[in-house]
Design an enzyme around this catalytic site. Structure first.
Site, PDB file in Angstrom:
ATOM      1  N   ASP A  27       0.833  -1.207   0.000  1.00 41.09           N
ATOM      2  CA  ASP A  27       0.000   0.000   0.000  1.00 41.09           C
ATOM      3  C   ASP A  27       0.868   1.258   0.000  1.00 41.09           C
ATOM      4  OD1 ASP A  27      -2.283   1.498   0.027  1.00 41.09           O
ATOM      5  OD2 ASP A  27      -2.685   1.253   2.161  1.00 41.09           O
ATOM      6  N   ASN A  69     -10.514  -3.138  -6.485  1.00 36.92           N
ATOM      7  CA  ASN A  69      -9.707  -2.229  -7.320  1.00 36.92           C
ATOM      8  C   ASN A  69     -10.285  -2.054  -8.730  1.00 36.92           C
ATOM      9  OD1 ASN A  69      -6.462  -3.215  -5.937  1.00 36.92           O
ATOM     10  ND2 ASN A  69      -7.806  -1.538  -5.345  1.00 36.92           N
TER      11      ASN A  69
HETATM   12  C1  FPP Z   1      -1.983   0.173  -3.332  1.00 31.95           C
HETATM   13  O1  FPP Z   1      -1.502   1.512  -3.384  1.00 31.95           O
HETATM   14  C2  FPP Z   1      -1.439  -0.595  -4.436  1.00 31.95           C
HETATM   15  C3  FPP Z   1      -2.170  -1.165  -5.423  1.00 31.95           C
HETATM   16  C4  FPP Z   1      -3.634  -1.064  -5.496  1.00 31.95           C
HETATM   17  C5  FPP Z   1      -1.556  -1.885  -6.546  1.00 31.95           C
HETATM   18  C6  FPP Z   1      -0.317  -2.651  -6.228  1.00 31.95           C
HETATM   19  C7  FPP Z   1       0.449  -2.799  -7.495  1.00 31.95           C
HETATM   20  C8  FPP Z   1       1.784  -2.758  -7.613  1.00 31.95           C
HETATM   21  C9  FPP Z   1       2.669  -2.684  -6.445  1.00 31.95           C
HETATM   22  C10 FPP Z   1       2.467  -2.761  -8.935  1.00 31.95           C
HETATM   23  C11 FPP Z   1       2.160  -3.903  -9.843  1.00 31.95           C
HETATM   24  C12 FPP Z   1       2.271  -5.255  -9.229  1.00 31.95           C
HETATM   25  C13 FPP Z   1       3.056  -6.255  -9.702  1.00 31.95           C
HETATM   26  C14 FPP Z   1       2.986  -7.602  -9.055  1.00 31.95           C
HETATM   27  C15 FPP Z   1       3.982  -6.088 -10.809  1.00 31.95           C
HETATM   28  P1  FPP Z   1      -2.550   2.680  -3.550  1.00 31.95           P
HETATM   29  O2  FPP Z   1      -2.622   3.023  -4.983  1.00 31.95           O
HETATM   30  O3  FPP Z   1      -3.853   2.314  -2.918  1.00 31.95           O
HETATM   31  O4  FPP Z   1      -1.836   3.802  -2.716  1.00 31.95           O
HETATM   32  P2  FPP Z   1      -2.549   4.959  -1.883  1.00 31.95           P
HETATM   33  O5  FPP Z   1      -3.305   4.297  -0.771  1.00 31.95           O
HETATM   34  O6  FPP Z   1      -1.385   5.736  -1.378  1.00 31.95           O
HETATM   35  O7  FPP Z   1      -3.408   5.734  -2.842  1.00 31.95           O
END
Ligand code: FPP
Length: 265
Positions: free
Chosen positions: A22, A70
């Protein structure tokens, strides 16, 4: 098998670590960058952490890469995340195969676009006989959705007369959970970015997992952060509902009875 000195004794290492990655968006925003840049750097962190976990001899690593919820993000962000997954599967293929990593997934992968689903299925099949580490991607994954799917399968099995509802225990139910067919029990959950929630991840599997929360935003998470989580885990006493004394007695069995003349009690 570990390739490098371990930060904790091997018998204190978790077998299965799950990570809620996250903070990509906040990492980007705090730098005046678009959210997508946070996801790009997040994908780099995935590469670093998979490599470090394998070198340390962790048996299974599950990354919560895309939740069932998501899909409700803006379409351009969903598109970008799918593109990152496609690229990851393409670019890491050799490294996964050459390093004995078996790729598996949990979640509704039939919802993924073909340009992600097909290379995912291909790499899962190509790596199926690898034994050094399981890398599990939780994709289009929700804990409630997974438990509901298991309940549906169990109900169908009961209708077919294969399961007697009166005999359904947690152990019987667990056989219907996809994670139990693919992964060892979850030992440690790590969540980055200072949030203290489980956000519909591994709801069943978390029953006795240890939880480690860190303020580090996922794009900044690296080997040292993983080591910190492992050291924290190694300090925990896992009692599974028992007392400390019972746990200690199992860890240090009572001295053996003398061969002759000892009490038979
Ligand atoms: C949460 O951060 C993260 C995600 C919803 C996506 C996770 C994806 C990756 C780490 C990259 C791709 C994955 C792979 C396996 C190559 P957020 O966007 O909710 O962050 P925030 O809470 O700060 O808005």
């Amino acid at each position: 098998m570990a390739d490098e000195p371990l930060p904790v004794p091997a018998d204190r290492l978790p077998r299965h670590v799950g990570i809620i990655m996250d903070g990509n968006g906040r990492w980007a925003r705090s730098r005046g960058l678009p959210r997508g840049e946070g996801h790009e750097r997040g994908a780099d962190a995935v590469r670093t952490v998979v490599r470090a976990a394998r070198k340390m001899g962790i048996s299974a690593l599950t990354l919560f890469a895309f939740s069932s919820q998501n899909w409700d993000r803006p379409p351009e962000e969903v598109f970008h995340l799918m593109e990152l997954l496609r690229r990851y599967l393409h670019e890491e293929r050799e490294e996964i195969l050459e390093n004995g990593i078996r790729l598996v997934s949990v979640g509704q992968i039939d919802r993924l676009p073909a340009h992600v689903r097909e290379p995912l299925e291909e790499l899962k099949a190509a790596s199926a006989s690898n034994r050094d580490m399981i890398l599990c991607l939780a994709l289009s994954y929700g804990g409630r959705e997974t438990i509901t799917a298991a309940a549906r399968d169990l109900a169908r099995a009961a209708l077919r007369g294969e399961v007697d509802p009166d005999t359904v225990t947690p152990e019987v139910f667990e056989r219907f959970m996809e994670s139990s067919r693919l992964l060892p029990p979850l030992d440690l959950l790590v969540r980055t970015s200072g949030e203290h929630r489980v956000s519909n991840f591994f709801l069943w599997e978390l029953a006795y997992a240890e939880l480690h929360f860190t303020e580090t935003m996922w794009p900044d998470f690296g080997r040292d952060d993983l080591v910190e989580a492992l050291v924290d885990y190694a300090r925990r006493e896992r009692r599974f509902g028992k007392t400390s004394e019972q746990v200690a007695a199992v860890a240090e069995p009572a001295p053996a009875e003398p061969a002759h003349g000892g009490s038979a009690r």
